[in-house]
Every structure is written in structure tokens, then in C-alpha cells.
Design an enzyme around this catalytic site. Sequence first.
Site, mmCIF file in Angstrom:
data_model
loop_
_atom_site.group_PDB
_atom_site.id
_atom_site.type_symbol
_atom_site.label_atom_id
_atom_site.label_comp_id
_atom_site.label_asym_id
_atom_site.label_seq_id
_atom_site.Cartn_x
_atom_site.Cartn_y
_atom_site.Cartn_z
ATOM 1 C CB SER A 17 4.561 3.362 -7.468
ATOM 2 O OG SER A 17 5.634 2.742 -7.247
ATOM 3 C CB THR B 129 -1.499 3.778 -5.553
ATOM 4 O OG1 THR B 129 0.029 3.582 -5.534
ATOM 5 C CG2 THR B 129 -2.528 2.679 -5.666
ATOM 6 C CG HIS C 94 0.218 -1.824 -2.796
ATOM 7 N ND1 HIS C 94 -0.087 -0.675 -3.968
ATOM 8 C CD2 HIS C 94 -0.701 -1.376 -1.788
ATOM 9 C CE1 HIS C 94 -0.055 0.673 -3.528
ATOM 10 N NE2 HIS C 94 -0.157 0.435 -1.951
ATOM 11 N NE ARG D 164 7.459 8.904 -7.982
ATOM 12 C CZ ARG D 164 6.778 9.623 -6.769
ATOM 13 N NH1 ARG D 164 6.587 9.092 -5.659
ATOM 14 N NH2 ARG D 164 7.723 10.851 -6.435
ATOM 15 C CE LYS E 172 8.914 18.988 -1.632
ATOM 16 N NZ LYS E 172 10.820 18.727 -2.157
#
Length: 306
Positions: free
Chosen positions: A43, A45, A109, A131, A264
Site C-alpha cells: 500500500s 509502506t 503490517h 491504498r 510502477k
Amino acid sequence: GSRHLYLFQHFWCPSTHFQGVINFQNHFKAKDSDVIVASFPKSGTTWLKALTFSIVNRKRFSCSDNHPLLTSNSHELVPFLDFIFHGDNIQHKLSYLSNITEPRVFGTHIQFPSLSNSIKESNCKILYICRNPFDAFVSSWTFFNKTKSGSLHELTIEEALEKYCKGIVGFGPTWEHMLGYWKESIATPNKVLFLKYEELKEDANFYVRRVAEFLDCPFTEEEESNGVIESIRNLCSFEKMKILEVNKSGTFDRNIEKKYLFRKGEIGDWVNYFSPAMTEKLSKAIEEKLGYKEILINPIIYVVSV
Ligand code: A3P
């Protein structure tokens, strides 16, 4: 090697993390100055860790050529709590922890209810990054496919999505993960700051400033006019981080190649992976799991037009 998931305290704990999670819960003593970077895997991190580390350490390390983020990966500078507690020698871990320069920054997490009481009872702060589940799913699908060590391994993308929607993924269900931190950020806004990957992408400078204020170390006028915020944003940008030698080669302990932490870094790449049926499936799951909860009120929710 392969790993299993244990349903533990209402979340799916990867077998490789289990001992570390238990030891962490039993032995970690939070300091009031600690900062915890919490997230569901994939997400953002790595990004939030880098930003947080450079914000709280900006007096020690200016964003020059010598900044530690240029020579150490952000997971090394900001270790995962359960990773620190992996293994047996607790005394050794505790002395390592007590020697870290304050403010200490850690990643996790673990879902909110399973954080140690010491984190909840101390005045330490928690930053949560959330996210869009579509992009987070694609990010983990591509990541665990490459590392061959994750819970999604050897599934087709449709099968992996099925599990994701059911919540059966490491540290999942993703819905409970988001909701746990979300509720806490509403109940105790000085304790938990709820951030979204998409908003950070849109206006990183704003959130660098916001995080610094939240952590009680706001930027001075002098820092503002010297462009410190901009240089922190640049230092931690995807483009900059991805090409660093330290992030291109080598592996982490569980054999995860560092280079796969930077794929990406975009919003909306999920359209290149989702069939219409998959889109419908995840949209339905989101609506069912989050649609009627207060998480919708402050529209965190990621509306998707099918
Ligand atoms: P993609 O796979 O979509 O590229 P985590 O750090 O929680 O594992 O999340 C990984 C995701 O964050 C990856 O998404 C990765 O490319 C993206 N990411 C890593 N560093 C980033 C940065 N500095 N800026 C923006 N996105 C970043």
C-alpha cells in the site's frame, strides 16, 4: 520456501512472521517518541517509511548526498516490528531496540487490535497508509509472483482475487485492516493519522507538511523558505528511489529481492490486469465490506466505474 497463513487474533498471520508477532506483542515497550508506520502490504509502506524517516531526522541528516536513504533501504532504516522480534534471543533484541536513536521509527503490517498494549497506552504516534484495493491487489499479485514466497503463489490471478476478496491473505482481511486503523484515527486523531497513497501521489508536499505537524515537528518558516519539504519529497520519490544501487540489488532476509519493492508506483495500473468479471467481483466486495461503514463518510472509498 512456501508459507502458510494462521488465523490468529482475527487476522491471517503468515507463518514466517508468527514468532516475531508473538514476541513483539509480549516484549515490545513503546517510547512516547516512537513513530509506527502501519499499512496493509503493498500500500506504499516503503514510501511512507522513507518520508517519515527523513522528516523526523531532518536535523541529523539533511537531504544531501550523504543521506542514509541513499545508501540504506528504507526497510533497513525503519525495521518491521515483527521482523526485529523474529528469532529467540529476546534480550539481544531489547538491547538493540533501546540503543536506537530517538525518535525511533518502525514499520508494521499488524492489524490495530493486535498491536501491543504498550503502543496503545504510550503517547507514540501511528501513521497509516491506505491504498485503493484494486491497485494494492495488483501490486501484491505481481510482487508475490516474482518473489515466489507469498500466499498468492501458484494461483491464477482470478483465484488470487477470490482469496483477496475473502480476506485470506497475509495480514488480511484488508477490510478489517483499513477499518481498524480508520476507526482509531477518528476516535483518537492525535494518535493515528490515516493517509491515502493516492492523496500522497497527488500532493506529496502537503502531506510531508501534514505528517511533520502530526508528529509535533512542524517545519519552520526558515525550512519552508529553504525548500526542505521539496527536497524531502524529491529524496523519497519513486524515480529517485528506484534507481539507487541500494534498492536495485540484494535481498532481504526472507529472500525478497529489493528491486521488486519498486515496480510502477502509479495509480490505476489495475486496469491492465482486471477483466470485467474481476472488476465486478472486487467492486462488490468493497461495497459489501466497506460500503455501509463509516469509512465511506470521509470518502476514502475509491469509486470505480465499471
Ligand atoms: P506498484 O506495485 O503498484 O508499483 P509497499 O511498499 O507497501 O510494499 O508498496 C509497494 C508499492 O508502492 C509498489 O506499487 C511500489 O512501486 C510503490 N512505491 C514504492 N516506493 C514508492 C515511492 N517512492 N513513491 C510512490 N510509490 C512507491
